[in-house]
Motif scaffolding. Structure first.
Motif, PDB file in Angstrom:
ATOM      1  N   ALA A 108       0.341  -4.948  -5.637  1.00  0.00           N
ATOM      2  CA  ALA A 108      -0.356  -6.164  -6.068  1.00  0.00           C
ATOM      3  C   ALA A 108      -0.460  -7.196  -4.938  1.00  0.00           C
ATOM      4  O   ALA A 108      -1.564  -7.683  -4.642  1.00  0.00           O
ATOM      5  CB  ALA A 108       0.322  -6.761  -7.295  1.00  0.00           C
ATOM      6  N   PRO A 109       0.645  -7.556  -4.277  1.00  0.00           N
ATOM      7  CA  PRO A 109       0.507  -8.532  -3.192  1.00  0.00           C
ATOM      8  C   PRO A 109      -0.291  -8.024  -1.999  1.00  0.00           C
ATOM      9  O   PRO A 109      -0.978  -8.810  -1.330  1.00  0.00           O
ATOM     10  CB  PRO A 109       1.960  -8.834  -2.793  1.00  0.00           C
ATOM     11  CG  PRO A 109       2.771  -7.737  -3.349  1.00  0.00           C
ATOM     12  CD  PRO A 109       2.061  -7.264  -4.576  1.00  0.00           C
ATOM     13  N   LEU A 111      -2.891  -5.941  -2.167  1.00  0.00           N
ATOM     14  CA  LEU A 111      -4.292  -6.080  -2.574  1.00  0.00           C
ATOM     15  C   LEU A 111      -4.717  -7.548  -2.547  1.00  0.00           C
ATOM     16  O   LEU A 111      -5.831  -7.878  -2.118  1.00  0.00           O
ATOM     17  CB  LEU A 111      -4.488  -5.498  -3.973  1.00  0.00           C
ATOM     18  CG  LEU A 111      -4.382  -3.970  -4.087  1.00  0.00           C
ATOM     19  CD1 LEU A 111      -4.510  -3.536  -5.542  1.00  0.00           C
ATOM     20  CD2 LEU A 111      -5.451  -3.294  -3.238  1.00  0.00           C
ATOM     21  N   ALA A 112      -3.826  -8.434  -2.990  1.00  0.00           N
ATOM     22  CA  ALA A 112      -4.127  -9.866  -2.954  1.00  0.00           C
ATOM     23  C   ALA A 112      -4.266 -10.350  -1.521  1.00  0.00           C
ATOM     24  O   ALA A 112      -5.140 -11.174  -1.212  1.00  0.00           O
ATOM     25  CB  ALA A 112      -3.026 -10.646  -3.673  1.00  0.00           C
ATOM     26  N   GLY A 113      -3.417  -9.825  -0.633  1.00  0.00           N
ATOM     27  CA  GLY A 113      -3.499 -10.197   0.773  1.00  0.00           C
ATOM     28  C   GLY A 113      -4.796  -9.742   1.414  1.00  0.00           C
ATOM     29  O   GLY A 113      -5.423 -10.482   2.189  1.00  0.00           O
ATOM     30  N   LEU A 114      -5.206  -8.507   1.097  1.00  0.00           N
ATOM     31  CA  LEU A 114      -6.475  -7.997   1.628  1.00  0.00           C
ATOM     32  C   LEU A 114      -7.646  -8.819   1.099  1.00  0.00           C
ATOM     33  O   LEU A 114      -8.584  -9.133   1.853  1.00  0.00           O
ATOM     34  CB  LEU A 114      -6.641  -6.526   1.243  1.00  0.00           C
ATOM     35  CG  LEU A 114      -5.693  -5.532   1.920  1.00  0.00           C
ATOM     36  CD1 LEU A 114      -5.862  -4.138   1.315  1.00  0.00           C
ATOM     37  CD2 LEU A 114      -5.965  -5.485   3.426  1.00  0.00           C
ATOM     38  N   ILE A 161       0.602  -8.354   5.494  1.00  0.00           N
ATOM     39  CA  ILE A 161      -0.426  -8.477   4.461  1.00  0.00           C
ATOM     40  C   ILE A 161       0.206  -8.756   3.100  1.00  0.00           C
ATOM     41  O   ILE A 161      -0.295  -9.567   2.313  1.00  0.00           O
ATOM     42  CB  ILE A 161      -1.295  -7.207   4.405  1.00  0.00           C
ATOM     43  CG1 ILE A 161      -2.088  -7.059   5.706  1.00  0.00           C
ATOM     44  CG2 ILE A 161      -2.247  -7.245   3.219  1.00  0.00           C
ATOM     45  CD1 ILE A 161      -2.888  -5.779   5.805  1.00  0.00           C
ATOM     46  N   ALA A 162       1.338  -8.103   2.816  1.00  0.00           N
ATOM     47  CA  ALA A 162       2.041  -8.351   1.550  1.00  0.00           C
ATOM     48  C   ALA A 162       2.524  -9.799   1.482  1.00  0.00           C
ATOM     49  O   ALA A 162       2.427 -10.451   0.427  1.00  0.00           O
ATOM     50  CB  ALA A 162       3.213  -7.395   1.408  1.00  0.00           C
ATOM     51  N   ILE A 166       1.546 -12.586  -1.296  1.00  0.00           N
ATOM     52  CA  ILE A 166       2.491 -13.354  -2.115  1.00  0.00           C
ATOM     53  C   ILE A 166       2.206 -14.851  -1.992  1.00  0.00           C
ATOM     54  O   ILE A 166       2.210 -15.585  -2.990  1.00  0.00           O
ATOM     55  CB  ILE A 166       3.938 -13.037  -1.694  1.00  0.00           C
ATOM     56  CG1 ILE A 166       4.288 -11.586  -2.054  1.00  0.00           C
ATOM     57  CG2 ILE A 166       4.924 -13.989  -2.373  1.00  0.00           C
ATOM     58  CD1 ILE A 166       5.638 -11.134  -1.553  1.00  0.00           C
ATOM     59  N   TYR A 167       1.919 -15.284  -0.774  1.00  0.00           N
ATOM     60  CA  TYR A 167       1.550 -16.693  -0.566  1.00  0.00           C
ATOM     61  C   TYR A 167       0.296 -17.042  -1.357  1.00  0.00           C
ATOM     62  O   TYR A 167       0.234 -18.082  -2.031  1.00  0.00           O
ATOM     63  CB  TYR A 167       1.325 -16.955   0.925  1.00  0.00           C
ATOM     64  CG  TYR A 167       0.611 -18.261   1.203  1.00  0.00           C
ATOM     65  CD1 TYR A 167       1.307 -19.472   1.152  1.00  0.00           C
ATOM     66  CD2 TYR A 167      -0.749 -18.286   1.505  1.00  0.00           C
ATOM     67  CE1 TYR A 167       0.656 -20.675   1.390  1.00  0.00           C
ATOM     68  CE2 TYR A 167      -1.411 -19.480   1.740  1.00  0.00           C
ATOM     69  CZ  TYR A 167      -0.698 -20.672   1.684  1.00  0.00           C
ATOM     70  OH  TYR A 167      -1.355 -21.855   1.914  1.00  0.00           O
ATOM     71  N   TYR A 168      -0.703 -16.158  -1.297  1.00  0.00           N
ATOM     72  CA  TYR A 168      -1.967 -16.403  -1.993  1.00  0.00           C
ATOM     73  C   TYR A 168      -1.762 -16.450  -3.501  1.00  0.00           C
ATOM     74  O   TYR A 168      -2.332 -17.306  -4.198  1.00  0.00           O
ATOM     75  CB  TYR A 168      -2.967 -15.310  -1.616  1.00  0.00           C
ATOM     76  CG  TYR A 168      -4.346 -15.491  -2.205  1.00  0.00           C
ATOM     77  CD1 TYR A 168      -5.023 -16.699  -2.119  1.00  0.00           C
ATOM     78  CD2 TYR A 168      -4.987 -14.434  -2.854  1.00  0.00           C
ATOM     79  CE1 TYR A 168      -6.294 -16.857  -2.655  1.00  0.00           C
ATOM     80  CE2 TYR A 168      -6.250 -14.583  -3.396  1.00  0.00           C
ATOM     81  CZ  TYR A 168      -6.897 -15.794  -3.293  1.00  0.00           C
ATOM     82  OH  TYR A 168      -8.143 -15.958  -3.830  1.00  0.00           O
ATOM     83  N   LEU A 169      -0.935 -15.576  -4.028  1.00  0.00           N
ATOM     84  CA  LEU A 169      -0.671 -15.555  -5.467  1.00  0.00           C
ATOM     85  C   LEU A 169       0.057 -16.826  -5.923  1.00  0.00           C
ATOM     86  O   LEU A 169      -0.197 -17.340  -7.017  1.00  0.00           O
ATOM     87  CB  LEU A 169       0.147 -14.320  -5.837  1.00  0.00           C
ATOM     88  CG  LEU A 169      -0.595 -12.970  -5.745  1.00  0.00           C
ATOM     89  CD1 LEU A 169       0.369 -11.815  -5.981  1.00  0.00           C
ATOM     90  CD2 LEU A 169      -1.748 -12.915  -6.748  1.00  0.00           C
ATOM     91  N   THR A 170       0.969 -17.322  -5.073  1.00  0.00           N
ATOM     92  CA  THR A 170       1.656 -18.570  -5.427  1.00  0.00           C
ATOM     93  C   THR A 170       0.692 -19.747  -5.403  1.00  0.00           C
ATOM     94  O   THR A 170       0.915 -20.748  -6.106  1.00  0.00           O
ATOM     95  CB  THR A 170       2.826 -18.844  -4.469  1.00  0.00           C
ATOM     96  OG1 THR A 170       2.349 -18.898  -3.115  1.00  0.00           O
ATOM     97  CG2 THR A 170       3.891 -17.775  -4.597  1.00  0.00           C
TER      98      THR A 170
END
Length: 211
Positions: A108-109, A111-114, A161-162, A166-170
């Motif tokens: 998940a992180p 994919l979010a990072g990409l 990237i992970a 995680i930063y992007y999700l937060t």
């Protein structure tokens, strides 16, 4: 004088390895160092191909065979199963069988990072892209694909990237940022516990020779 001294110290291990045969061992692992079976395969394909002899030797030879092997290995290092599920499928060199190089909860992180990199296009995107394209090349040039230790150049990139993910999700779930971090920490603890159980309890019994 000092700079030459520093340079000599840095180059000394390389010179030692050169004369000790380490580089020769490296050349033995290259995919261009064909086995007898591979050479026979090339000859069989040349014999069975219904093309004129000139065209057969032009399109089916050691060079095209090497290129195909390289592309197969190169693309293989982008296989999600290799990274998250099955790993290298080997039990030598302390590889854990049926254990990916990256814990599945990091899908998940990553994919979010990409997604973040593609949408936001930060200044360092060029470096990340170049790293992604170049890092599998040394591993792809060796005889066997899906080698966990040879994918080490890609590991750092996956972790970066992970972390970006995680930063992007937060940021997306800003109101629940602490909850997101707690969830990731919980999955990290569970994954590490599972890994150490396999490594310290199961693996020494099931594959002692791999240790």
């Amino acid at each position: 004088a000092k700079s030459w001294l520093v340079l000599s110290i840095i180059l000394a291990p390389l010179l030692v390895s050169t004369f000790s045969g380490s580089l020769r061992r490296g050349s033995e692992l290259l995919l261009t160092n064909f086995s007898l079976k591979q050479l026979e395969t090339i000859k069989d394909i040349q014999y069975l191909t219904p093309l004129p002899s000139i065209l057969t030797r032009l399109f089916i030879n050691k060079y095209t065979f090497s290129l195909k092997l390289f592309l197969d290995h190169y693309l293989g290092y982008f296989n999600p199963s290799f990274w998250f599920i099955s790993g290298a499928g080997a039990t030598s060199y302390s590889n854990l069988p049926d254990f990916g190089l990256i814990f599945p909860f990091l899908i998940a992180p990553i994919l979010a990072g990409l997604y973040y990199l593609l949408i936001k296009k930060p200044k360092f995107l060029g470096v990340i892209s170049l790293w992604l394209l170049i890092s599998p090349i040394p591993a792809a040039l060796t005889k066997d694909g899906y080698h966990a230790h040879r994918a080490i150049l890609m590991m750092g990139l996956a972790e970066i990237i992970a972390a970006i993910g995680i930063y992007y999700l937060t940021q997306i779930f800003a109101k629940h940022a602490k909850t997101v971090l707690v969830i990731f920490l919980l999955f990290s603890f569970i994954s590490l516990a599972s890994f150490f159980h396999q490594w310290l309890v199961v693996y020494p019994i099931s594959h002692p020779y791999g240790m």
